[in-house]
Scaffold this active site. Structure first.
Site, PDB file in Angstrom:
ATOM      1  N   ASN A  10     -94.080  17.557 -22.350  1.00  0.00           N
ATOM      2  CA  ASN A  10     -93.334  18.656 -22.975  1.00  0.00           C
ATOM      3  C   ASN A  10     -92.269  19.120 -21.982  1.00  0.00           C
ATOM      4  OD1 ASN A  10     -92.429  20.974 -24.178  1.00  0.00           O
ATOM      5  ND2 ASN A  10     -94.363  22.099 -23.996  1.00  0.00           N
ATOM      6  N   LYS A  12     -89.964  21.175 -22.474  1.00  0.00           N
ATOM      7  CA  LYS A  12     -89.542  22.573 -22.734  1.00  0.00           C
ATOM      8  C   LYS A  12     -88.011  22.653 -22.723  1.00  0.00           C
ATOM      9  CE  LYS A  12     -93.936  23.997 -20.954  1.00  0.00           C
ATOM     10  NZ  LYS A  12     -94.773  25.025 -20.371  1.00  0.00           N
ATOM     11  N   HIS A  94     -96.987  26.084 -29.789  1.00  0.00           N
ATOM     12  CA  HIS A  94     -97.065  26.263 -28.337  1.00  0.00           C
ATOM     13  C   HIS A  94     -97.106  27.757 -28.022  1.00  0.00           C
ATOM     14  CE1 HIS A  94     -96.132  26.238 -24.115  1.00  0.00           C
ATOM     15  NE2 HIS A  94     -96.511  24.967 -24.100  1.00  0.00           N
ATOM     16  N   GLU A  96     -95.754  29.457 -25.808  1.00  0.00           N
ATOM     17  CA  GLU A  96     -94.458  30.078 -25.517  1.00  0.00           C
ATOM     18  C   GLU A  96     -93.764  30.497 -26.813  1.00  0.00           C
ATOM     19  OE1 GLU A  96     -93.099  26.941 -22.947  1.00  0.00           O
ATOM     20  OE2 GLU A  96     -94.574  27.608 -21.473  1.00  0.00           O
ATOM     21  N   GLU A 164    -104.508  24.692 -24.573  1.00  0.00           N
ATOM     22  CA  GLU A 164    -103.705  25.101 -23.431  1.00  0.00           C
ATOM     23  C   GLU A 164    -103.935  26.579 -23.119  1.00  0.00           C
ATOM     24  OE1 GLU A 164    -100.120  22.296 -22.971  1.00  0.00           O
ATOM     25  OE2 GLU A 164     -99.524  23.834 -24.393  1.00  0.00           O
ATOM     26  N   GLY A 170     -97.947  26.493 -16.401  1.00  0.00           N
ATOM     27  CA  GLY A 170     -96.853  26.728 -15.463  1.00  0.00           C
ATOM     28  C   GLY A 170     -97.239  27.592 -14.267  1.00  0.00           C
ATOM     29  N   SER A 210    -100.841  23.143 -16.209  1.00  0.00           N
ATOM     30  CA  SER A 210    -100.788  22.741 -14.798  1.00  0.00           C
ATOM     31  C   SER A 210    -101.460  21.387 -14.518  1.00  0.00           C
ATOM     32  CB  SER A 210    -101.369  23.831 -13.901  1.00  0.00           C
ATOM     33  OG  SER A 210    -100.603  25.018 -14.018  1.00  0.00           O
TER      34      SER A 210
HETATM   35  P1  PGA Z   1     -97.428  22.977 -17.534  1.00  0.00           P
HETATM   36  O1  PGA Z   1     -97.145  23.229 -19.091  1.00  0.00           O
HETATM   37  O2  PGA Z   1     -97.968  21.588 -17.395  1.00  0.00           O
HETATM   38  O3  PGA Z   1     -96.083  23.154 -16.876  1.00  0.00           O
HETATM   39  O4  PGA Z   1     -98.430  24.017 -17.106  1.00  0.00           O
HETATM   40  C1  PGA Z   1     -97.987  22.710 -20.082  1.00  0.00           C
HETATM   41  C2  PGA Z   1     -97.481  23.072 -21.451  1.00  0.00           C
HETATM   42  O5  PGA Z   1     -97.022  24.214 -21.641  1.00  0.00           O
HETATM   43  O6  PGA Z   1     -97.511  22.247 -22.387  1.00  0.00           O
END
Ligand code: PGA
Length: 248
Positions: A10, A12, A94, A96, A164, A170, A210
């Site tokens: 992803n 983003k 997601h 976010e 997640e 992140g 992460s």
């Molecule tokens: P990350 O994000 O690996 O940067 O923690 C995962 C995600 O949001 O899909």
């Protein structure tokens, strides 16, 4: 039948023409474990670029879709447009988007239905906040998010679930293997009861938050972890090591 291991990247809202071409070039040149299904999700503007350059056999996902057919929906993209562009997957729900864009469970479910009905596969994200985890609400939150989808979608053969935890995204703070396995097993149990025993058996449940080349090997050994949705590390050359983590 064994579930095929799945690794999604992803991106983003990251990358540009040059860096996305470089990432794709790096993936194309790598020797990848061919038992793993690989899907990358660049920003919308670069979907066609990624599809054009990515080697056949690897797939491209949108990071979002709209739940209506083509029409007067400024700023949105449709399932038909994705299919027309050779895009076969989309990420939906997601955190976010749930948190920043305030998408609720019912909207995520409605978009999942639009994708599945239109023939696009879905990486369906779910996960709890730190506050919800500390209040012992993790399973309740995750299954409520999934139930909204199960109410509208009966066929889960084209859905991959991504667990997640928001506190792990992140942050560099990965869930422990035990924490992840516990929620994955609960999701599988929920699928068995609320969707079907077949769906429970066949649905891939990914972990996201992460994930790096350092922790992917250990996480991948858990019986209910069937792959990863990788954010930050998917932009780096080590994404290849995550794809190959089963053999490491
Ligand atoms: P990350 O994000 O690996 O940067 O923690 C995962 C995600 O949001 O899909």
């Amino acid at each position: 039948m064994a579930r095929q291991f799945f690794v999604g990247g992803n991106f983003k809202m990251n990358g540009n023409i040059k860096t996305i071409k470089d990432i794709v070039k790096n993936i194309n040149a790598a020797k990848l474990d061919d038992s793993v299904e690989v899907v990358i999700a660049p920003p919308t503007l670069y979907l066609l670029l990624a599809r054009e350059h990515l080697r056949p056999g690897l797939e491209v996902a949108a990071q979002n879709i709209f739940d209506k057919p083509n029409g007067a929906f400024t700023g949105e993209i449709s399932v038909e447009q994705l299919k027309d562009s050779g895009i076969t997957w989309t990420i939906l729900g997601h955190s976010e988007r749930r948190v920043i864009l305030q998408e609720d469970d019912s909207f995520v479910a409605s978009k999942t239905k639009a994708a599945i009905d239109g023939g696009i596969s879905v990486i369906l994200c779910c996960g709890e906040s730190l506050e919800q985890r500390e209040a012992n609400k993790t399973i309740e939150v995750v299954t409520t998010q999934l139930k909204a989808v199960a109410d509208k979608v009966k066929d889960w053969t084209k859905i991959v679930v991504a667990y997640e935890p928001i506190w792990a995204i992140g942050t560099g703070k990965v869930a422990t293997t035990e924490q992840a396995q516990e929620v994955h097993a609960a999701i599988r149990e929920w699928l068995k009861k609320e969707v079907s025993p077949e769906a429970a058996e066949a649905t891939r449940i990914l972990y996201g938050g992460s994930v790096t080349e350092k922790n992917s090997g250990e996480l991948s050994k858990q019986p209910d972890i069937d792959g990863f949705l990788v954010g930050g590390a998917s932009l780096k050359p080590a994404f290849v090591d995550i794809i190959n983590c089963k053999g490491a």
